[in-house]
Scaffold this active site. Structure first.
Site, short mmCIF file in Angstrom:
data_model
loop_
_atom_site.label_atom_id
_atom_site.label_comp_id
_atom_site.label_asym_id
_atom_site.label_seq_id
_atom_site.Cartn_x
_atom_site.Cartn_y
_atom_site.Cartn_z
N TYR A 1 36.04 28.07 61.01
CA TYR A 1 36.14 27.00 60.01
C TYR A 1 34.96 27.04 59.05
O TYR A 1 35.12 26.95 57.82
CB TYR A 1 36.21 25.66 60.72
CG TYR A 1 36.08 24.46 59.81
CD1 TYR A 1 36.98 24.25 58.77
CD2 TYR A 1 35.08 23.52 60.01
CE1 TYR A 1 36.87 23.16 57.93
CE2 TYR A 1 34.96 22.42 59.18
CZ TYR A 1 35.85 22.24 58.14
OH TYR A 1 35.73 21.15 57.31
N GLY B 1 45.64 14.85 49.46
CA GLY B 1 45.40 13.42 49.20
C GLY B 1 46.13 12.47 50.11
O GLY B 1 45.93 11.26 50.02
#
Length: 351
Positions: free
Chosen positions: A180, A8
């Protein structure tokens, strides 16, 4: 609702955190401040009204403490981008997949049964294509010899004819073509298995090319918009790979944050346990050359240079349908391409 946002303090995560807090949720943050996203020596950001904890999501004790009294998790923490080389592979798998597994195990212990997962369009690999002769087809991976010769468009696997690109929807085949991408698909599978076994509900948001304020500057893990902007700030022309005609969907980070809020609100309306995926896209696809030229104009810099260079693992076209997100969770992107890039041209970025 009491919501934990992993990652966050990052580029997308910080926008998500502020959006959820502004909507009245009680938000806390867990972030490791990984150097790939934050550089070295970074400190925890000031997010008013939000409790921010520094810790590694791969550590069960850290996750255990962060999950106390939490009703839902919005899982943004991940290593992103193409990386430097295959030496990055353990970091990608550790941060993205082991970290997700530790988080989900903790959520099962705490009986936390709401999850919004940040996924990515890279799980599709190449986008949707059709052959005039054979109809919808899935191209084979592009060969290095073709790329070196400037043959960038994939051909039909049956006849070799050029293909027409279209839009992918959430039920298209998933075929990741980079480290990824493989880790993001593994995250989705882990979250789906967790949700089905624990009676939980999860939503995966498949972000397309996200850009906006707070984006990391020119690093191997940055998005292409930040790489082009960094070049323009140096007075250099943006270097456009291949022929610049690769099609992508560029979505502003404030729209992505709004999508997370919409997904969180929609979790309790899911009829059955399990995971459901949504494309988070603008619905206004552009070429990489369009991006470079629009940003160069906004910054008053030199026009882009098309180099013909290429990267192994890149795909040619990937454009999504945003219809399911609009219908199911009420999300539609609202930031126009040109206006969003004009803002991005002068917005603060991360070091």
């Amino acid at each position: 609702m009491r919501v934990l946002v992993t990652g966050g303090a990052g580029f997308i995560g910080s926008h998500v955190t502020r959006t959820l807090a502004a909507a009245g949720h009680d938000v806390s943050v867990l972030d490791s401040l990984h150097p790939a996203a934050h550089g070295t020596g970074s400190e925890l950001p000031d997010l008013p009204g939000v409790a921010v904890r520094r810790g590694d999501i791969r550590d069960p004790a850290t996750v255990e403490a962060a999950l106390a009294q939490v009703d839902a998790v919005v899982h943004q923490a991940a290593m992103v981008g193409m990386g430097v080389d295959l030496a990055d592979l353990p970091d990608y798998v550790g941060c993205n997949d082991l970290g997700t597994a530790v988080l989900l195990a903790g959520m099962a212990r705490h009986r936390t049964r709401r999850l919004v997962l940040a996924s990515s369009m890279v799980v599709y690999g190449e986008g949707a294509y059709a052959c005039p002769e054979h109809g919808p087809v899935r191209p084979t991976p592009r060969r290095a010899g073709d790329l070196a010769a400037g043959r960038f468009e994939p051909g039909c696997p049956a006849c070799g004819m050029p293909l027409e690109s279209g839009t992918v929807d959430e039920d298209d085949r998933l075929q990741p073509r980079s480290v990824y991408a493989a880790t993001k698909l593994a995250q989705e599978h882990l979250a789906d298995a967790w949700a089905r076994e624990s009676g939980a509900r999860a939503i995966a948001l498949r972000y397309h090319n996200v850009y906006g304020p707070g984006m990391p500057r020119d690093t191997p893990y940055s998005g292409v918009a930040a790489i082009f902007r960094s070049a323009l700030e140096r007075g250099d022309a943006p270097q456009v790979y291949e022929d610049g005609q690769q099609r992508r969907d560029f979505v502003h980070v404030t729209d992505v944050a709004a999508a997370n809020l919409a997904a969180l609100s929609a979790l309790d309306t899911r009829p059955e346990p399990g995971l459901r995926a949504y494309n988070i896209a603008s619905g206004d696809p552009r070429t990489i050359a369009d991006l470079a030229a629009t940003l160069a104009t906004a910054m008053g810099g030199p026009p882009p240079e098309v180099t013909g260079a290429y990267r192994a693992g890149d795909v040619r076209h990937i454009v999504a349908s945003p219809r399911r997100a609009a219908a199911d969770i009420g999300f539609t992107a609202s930031t126009p391409f040109t206006a969003g890039l004009a803002e991005f041209a002068v917005a603060p970025l991360r070091a």
